[in-house]
Design a protein around this motif. Structure first.
Motif, mmCIF file in Angstrom:
data_model
loop_
_atom_site.group_PDB
_atom_site.id
_atom_site.type_symbol
_atom_site.label_atom_id
_atom_site.label_comp_id
_atom_site.label_asym_id
_atom_site.label_seq_id
_atom_site.Cartn_x
_atom_site.Cartn_y
_atom_site.Cartn_z
ATOM 1 N N GLY A 10 -56.853 50.356 -8.992
ATOM 2 C CA GLY A 10 -55.679 49.782 -9.649
ATOM 3 C C GLY A 10 -55.025 48.645 -8.882
ATOM 4 N N PRO A 11 -54.709 48.834 -7.613
ATOM 5 C CA PRO A 11 -54.078 47.740 -6.861
ATOM 6 C C PRO A 11 -54.984 46.519 -6.682
ATOM 7 C CG PRO A 11 -53.717 49.821 -5.746
ATOM 8 C CD PRO A 11 -54.691 50.079 -6.857
ATOM 9 N N LYS A 13 -57.018 45.292 -8.854
ATOM 10 C CA LYS A 13 -57.021 44.512 -10.091
ATOM 11 C C LYS A 13 -55.853 43.537 -10.148
ATOM 12 C CE LYS A 13 -57.121 47.348 -13.531
ATOM 13 N NZ LYS A 13 -57.314 48.354 -14.587
ATOM 14 N N SER A 14 -54.726 43.898 -9.550
ATOM 15 C CA SER A 14 -53.549 43.034 -9.619
ATOM 16 C C SER A 14 -53.266 42.306 -8.304
ATOM 17 C CB SER A 14 -52.329 43.852 -10.032
ATOM 18 O OG SER A 14 -52.094 44.873 -9.095
ATOM 19 N N LEU A 15 -54.173 42.375 -7.357
ATOM 20 C CA LEU A 15 -54.021 41.693 -6.078
ATOM 21 C C LEU A 15 -54.172 40.185 -6.269
ATOM 22 C CD1 LEU A 15 -53.755 42.212 -2.994
ATOM 23 C CD2 LEU A 15 -56.233 42.145 -2.898
ATOM 24 N N LYS A 16 -53.266 39.406 -5.696
ATOM 25 C CA LYS A 16 -53.316 37.942 -5.812
ATOM 26 C C LYS A 16 -54.559 37.427 -5.084
ATOM 27 C CE LYS A 16 -50.062 35.319 -3.848
ATOM 28 N NZ LYS A 16 -48.847 34.538 -3.614
ATOM 29 N N GLY A 55 -52.872 33.893 -9.798
ATOM 30 C CA GLY A 55 -53.472 34.893 -10.669
ATOM 31 C C GLY A 55 -54.245 35.952 -9.913
ATOM 32 N N ALA A 56 -54.375 37.093 -10.555
ATOM 33 C CA ALA A 56 -55.138 38.208 -9.997
ATOM 34 C C ALA A 56 -56.482 38.294 -10.717
ATOM 35 C CB ALA A 56 -54.359 39.502 -10.175
ATOM 36 N N GLU A 58 -57.460 40.423 -12.800
ATOM 37 C CA GLU A 58 -57.283 40.757 -14.203
ATOM 38 C C GLU A 58 -56.759 39.577 -15.029
ATOM 39 O OE1 GLU A 58 -54.566 44.015 -14.126
ATOM 40 O OE2 GLU A 58 -52.950 42.821 -13.261
ATOM 41 N N ASP A 59 -56.309 38.500 -14.390
ATOM 42 C CA ASP A 59 -55.787 37.331 -15.085
ATOM 43 C C ASP A 59 -56.838 36.270 -15.361
ATOM 44 O OD1 ASP A 59 -53.243 38.460 -14.944
ATOM 45 O OD2 ASP A 59 -52.855 37.519 -13.003
ATOM 46 N N GLY A 64 -61.225 39.125 -16.848
ATOM 47 C CA GLY A 64 -60.076 39.929 -17.254
ATOM 48 C C GLY A 64 -60.434 41.059 -18.190
#
Length: 72
Positions: A10-11, A13-16, A55-56, A58-59, A64
């Motif tokens: 989870g973390p 996926k949103s890590l810069k 963006g991460a 997932e972006d 994504g």
């Protein structure tokens, strides 16, 4: 098992992706472009902009949807 995998993935996926995003030292903010005759101009911005804006994973446009399948 599923809960621990979600907690670990989870973390990520949103890590810069670009730690220099938003700073004046970010090399990805430099774009290169060209235009041939009357065709639409092409630049590297289409590839680097999502990352340069902070963006991460997932972006990103292509990854994504695939990252959305991961737990977390």
């Amino acid at each position: 098992m599923q809960h621990s995998l979600a907690g670990g993935v989870g973390p990520v996926k949103s890590l810069k992706l670009d730690p220099l995003a938003g700073t004046s030292a970010d090399p990805l903010t430099n774009k290169i472009g060209t235009q041939v005759a009357d065709f639409k101009p092409l630049t590297t911005g289409i590839v680097t902009d999502p990352i340069a804006r902070g963006g991460a994973l997932e972006d990103l446009p292509l990854t994504g949807a695939a990252v959305g399948l991961l737990p977390g």
